[in-house]
Design an enzyme around this catalytic site. Structure first.
Site, mmCIF file in Angstrom:
data_model
loop_
_atom_site.group_PDB
_atom_site.id
_atom_site.type_symbol
_atom_site.label_atom_id
_atom_site.label_comp_id
_atom_site.label_asym_id
_atom_site.label_seq_id
_atom_site.Cartn_x
_atom_site.Cartn_y
_atom_site.Cartn_z
ATOM 1 N N GLU A 193 12.677 13.637 5.456
ATOM 2 C CA GLU A 193 13.169 13.229 4.073
ATOM 3 C C GLU A 193 12.729 13.963 3.150
ATOM 4 O OE1 GLU A 193 12.330 9.003 3.897
ATOM 5 O OE2 GLU A 193 13.015 8.811 5.839
ATOM 6 N N CYS A 234 10.148 15.616 -4.022
ATOM 7 C CA CYS A 234 8.990 15.118 -3.327
ATOM 8 C C CYS A 234 9.187 15.713 -1.811
ATOM 9 C CB CYS A 234 9.152 13.395 -3.164
ATOM 10 S SG CYS A 234 8.085 12.649 -2.103
ATOM 11 N N CYS A 281 3.964 11.337 11.602
ATOM 12 C CA CYS A 281 2.864 11.274 10.902
ATOM 13 C C CYS A 281 1.917 10.744 12.016
ATOM 14 C CB CYS A 281 2.403 10.586 9.904
ATOM 15 S SG CYS A 281 1.220 10.643 9.034
ATOM 16 N N CYS A 341 -1.294 4.665 8.871
ATOM 17 C CA CYS A 341 -1.672 3.613 7.727
ATOM 18 C C CYS A 341 -0.843 2.297 8.076
ATOM 19 C CB CYS A 341 -1.519 4.302 6.299
ATOM 20 S SG CYS A 341 -2.368 5.782 6.129
ATOM 21 N N CYS A 371 2.552 2.050 6.149
ATOM 22 C CA CYS A 371 3.645 3.108 5.747
ATOM 23 C C CYS A 371 4.634 3.313 7.026
ATOM 24 C CB CYS A 371 2.885 4.359 5.683
ATOM 25 S SG CYS A 371 3.915 5.903 5.334
ATOM 26 N N GLY A 395 4.496 12.664 6.493
ATOM 27 C CA GLY A 395 3.238 13.738 6.983
ATOM 28 C C GLY A 395 1.990 13.817 6.063
ATOM 29 N N GLU A 396 1.013 14.262 6.797
ATOM 30 C CA GLU A 396 -0.113 14.236 6.074
ATOM 31 C C GLU A 396 -0.340 15.786 5.951
ATOM 32 O OE1 GLU A 396 -2.648 12.794 4.576
ATOM 33 O OE2 GLU A 396 -3.535 14.754 4.397
ATOM 34 N N SER A 431 -0.838 15.128 -1.787
ATOM 35 C CA SER A 431 -1.318 13.832 -1.705
ATOM 36 C C SER A 431 -2.189 13.904 -0.290
ATOM 37 C CB SER A 431 -0.278 12.960 -1.813
ATOM 38 O OG SER A 431 -0.985 11.512 -1.657
ATOM 39 N N SER A 489 -5.005 9.358 -1.600
ATOM 40 C CA SER A 489 -4.686 7.833 -0.972
ATOM 41 C C SER A 489 -5.626 6.833 -0.712
ATOM 42 C CB SER A 489 -3.666 7.883 -0.230
ATOM 43 O OG SER A 489 -2.400 8.670 -0.173
ATOM 44 N N LEU A 490 -6.382 6.253 -1.862
ATOM 45 C CA LEU A 490 -7.568 5.534 -1.528
ATOM 46 C C LEU A 490 -7.213 3.791 -1.088
ATOM 47 C CD1 LEU A 490 -10.514 5.769 -1.746
ATOM 48 C CD2 LEU A 490 -10.361 4.857 -4.240
ATOM 49 N N HIS A 491 -6.417 3.263 -1.844
ATOM 50 C CA HIS A 491 -5.689 1.908 -1.430
ATOM 51 C C HIS A 491 -6.829 0.809 -1.460
ATOM 52 C CE1 HIS A 491 -2.066 4.020 -1.243
ATOM 53 N NE2 HIS A 491 -2.293 4.449 -0.083
ATOM 54 N N ASN A 504 5.668 -0.772 -1.317
ATOM 55 C CA ASN A 504 6.917 -1.211 -0.585
ATOM 56 C C ASN A 504 6.736 -1.956 0.467
ATOM 57 O OD1 ASN A 504 8.997 0.303 -2.694
ATOM 58 N ND2 ASN A 504 7.455 2.038 -2.165
ATOM 59 N N CYS A 511 8.697 6.625 1.293
ATOM 60 C CA CYS A 511 8.413 7.214 2.559
ATOM 61 C C CYS A 511 8.750 6.823 3.826
ATOM 62 C CB CYS A 511 6.866 7.635 2.828
ATOM 63 S SG CYS A 511 5.947 6.944 1.374
HETATM 64 N N1 SAH Z 1 0.057 11.726 3.743
HETATM 65 C C1 SAH Z 1 -0.172 11.670 2.512
HETATM 66 C C2 SAH Z 1 1.095 11.898 1.814
HETATM 67 C C3 SAH Z 1 2.230 11.024 2.130
HETATM 68 S S1 SAH Z 1 2.386 9.346 1.480
HETATM 69 C C4 SAH Z 1 -1.056 10.761 1.929
HETATM 70 O O1 SAH Z 1 -1.501 9.685 2.738
HETATM 71 O O2 SAH Z 1 -1.370 10.780 0.615
HETATM 72 C C5 SAH Z 1 2.462 9.201 -0.120
HETATM 73 C C6 SAH Z 1 1.946 8.163 -0.760
HETATM 74 O O3 SAH Z 1 2.885 6.696 -0.511
HETATM 75 C C7 SAH Z 1 0.547 7.693 -0.101
HETATM 76 O O4 SAH Z 1 -0.354 7.145 -1.333
HETATM 77 C C8 SAH Z 1 0.626 6.625 0.614
HETATM 78 O O5 SAH Z 1 -0.486 5.866 1.059
HETATM 79 C C9 SAH Z 1 1.725 5.657 -0.049
HETATM 80 N N2 SAH Z 1 2.596 4.821 0.834
HETATM 81 C C10 SAH Z 1 2.968 4.774 2.176
HETATM 82 N N3 SAH Z 1 3.723 3.808 2.269
HETATM 83 C C11 SAH Z 1 3.894 3.024 1.253
HETATM 84 C C12 SAH Z 1 4.196 1.950 1.014
HETATM 85 N N4 SAH Z 1 5.206 1.219 2.020
HETATM 86 N N5 SAH Z 1 4.345 1.486 -0.280
HETATM 87 C C13 SAH Z 1 3.535 2.015 -1.163
HETATM 88 N N6 SAH Z 1 2.899 3.165 -1.009
HETATM 89 C C14 SAH Z 1 3.179 3.576 0.166
#
Ligand code: SAH
Length: 340
Positions: free
Chosen positions: A91, A104, A111, A115, A118, A158-159, A190, A213-215, A289, A332
């Site tokens: 994508e 993007c 991946c 997570c 995701c 992907g990462e 990212s 991506s800390l979260h 999302n 994503c």
């Molecule tokens: N693998 C990398 C880049 C791809 S994801 C990473 O983890 O940073 C890009 C961003 O979207 C990341 O911060 C990821 O954690 C976030 N993300 C993934 N799924 C999501 C979702 N359902 N809602 C909000 N953010 C999401």
């Protein structure tokens, strides 16, 4: 083995051409054609027949084809499902901001980071993309919209740091003045936090923006939603980020997706502020999302606002990300997943 010219760095191409008996200046000509989007050797009008013949025997130029395309009626965001030469799909998203057009892009097919919120990781990792396949997303999206893309975010499927060498090659090529010439300061990468690669990236001397991506503000919450945290604890990650900032003098952007009841309390905001105290950073708050297969839900707008306000009170720099492409499942992996 045929060589994909779209994956070659300038110096590699020069060495290859010299070995094949070509003069040095050919490298600049061929590199420009390939990196600016030529799809066949026929397009290379300043290259002799003999050289083209040699290229055809040893090389190819990887391609993408548009498998599906969606345009948001709300904000003009475009989402592409691109098919690679081997039939796998990735994508790519085009977003229109006042400062220019941003693409993007994906770095892998699937991946393996796992997570919990995701969509991209649901089927696991199929394979990493080549440098050429990463670049092709910029080339083909730009051709399709017929406007210049000025910014790139590596936030698709992907990462990127799990495909380190190809991503670095891509960055060199997309930035090259004979290629698309996109400034490093207009590129964000990212990562979910692969600590050893963050140190390595700091040494590459590329003034890109690193997003992490800390979260979550602690190991307990982060470990529950991001398996990568079992390998690299949050303290190690933050230490690597501090070292990255020191080495590059670049600000880091922390992504924090707000999940209802998981990481969105005022106490979580306070703990986050403490964790990032004194760092040259920005916090990007993202309402999570909803992904069908997952039980996580978006935080209430009032909770998101409270979270941000508390961070700001504590001296942090925090903004809430505007949602784009909500009507075309632009986040994503949501599109590719439908095909699995
Ligand atoms: N693998 C990398 C880049 C791809 S994801 C990473 O983890 O940073 C890009 C961003 O979207 C990341 O911060 C990821 O954690 C976030 N993300 C993934 N799924 C999501 C979702 N359902 N809602 C909000 N953010 C999401």
């Amino acid at each position: 083995m045929m060589i994909d010219l779209r994956s070659m760095e300038y110096a590699e191409l020069e060495a290859f051409l010299t070995e094949s008996g070509e003069p040095k200046y050919r490298a600049k000509q061929i590199f420009s054609w390939v990196m600016q989007g030529a799809e066949s050797f026929d397009e290379m009008t300043n290259i002799s027949k003999k050289t083209k013949q040699m290229l055809m025997e040893k090389c190819f130029i990887s391609k993408l084809s548009i498998k599906e395309k969606y345009i948001s009626k709300i904000d003009g965001t475009i989402k592409y499902l691109f098919a690679l030469d081997d039939g796998n799909c990735i994508e790519t998203v085009i977003m229109r901001y006042h400062h220019g057009i941003t693409v993007c892009i994906s770095s892998q097919v699937g991946c393996r980071m796992g997570c919990g919120f995701c969509a991209s990781t649901i089927g696991g990792l199929y394979r990493s993309l080549t440098a050429g396949e990463i670049l092709n997303q910029v080339i083909y999206a730009q051709k399709d919209i017929k406007e210049r893309i000025s910014n790139i975010v590596m936030m698709g499927i992907g990462e990127p740091l799990d495909n380190y060498d190809n991503v670095i090659k891509f960055l060199h090529n997309v930035n090259h003045s004979d290629g698309l010439n996109i400034g490093y300061r207009h590129i964000s990468l990212s990562t979910c936090g692969i600590v050893d690669k963050i140190y390595k990236l700091a040494d590459e001397n590329l003034p890109i923006t690193l997003s992490v991506s800390l979260h979550a503000p602690n190991n307990e919450i982060r470990g529950g939603i991001m398996p990568v945290n079992h390998k690299y604890k949050i303290e190690e990650l933050i230490e690597a980020c501090r070292a990255y900032i020191k080495k590059t003098t670049r600000r880091i952007s922390f992504e924090y997706s707000l999940i209802s009841g998981v990481n969105d309390s005022v106490e979580n905001a306070e703990e986050l502020a403490k964790l990032l105290q004194g760092m040259l950073c920005h916090i990007n708050l993202i309402p999570v999302n909803h992904v069908e297969e997952r039980e996580y839900h978006k935080s209430k707008n009032s909770d998101i606002k409270k979270f941000q306000e508390r961070l700001i009170q504590l001296g942090m720099n925090a903004t809430i990300r505007r949602e784009l492409g909500a009507d075309i499942s632009a986040s994503c992996g949501q599109l590719r997943k439908k095909l699995l």
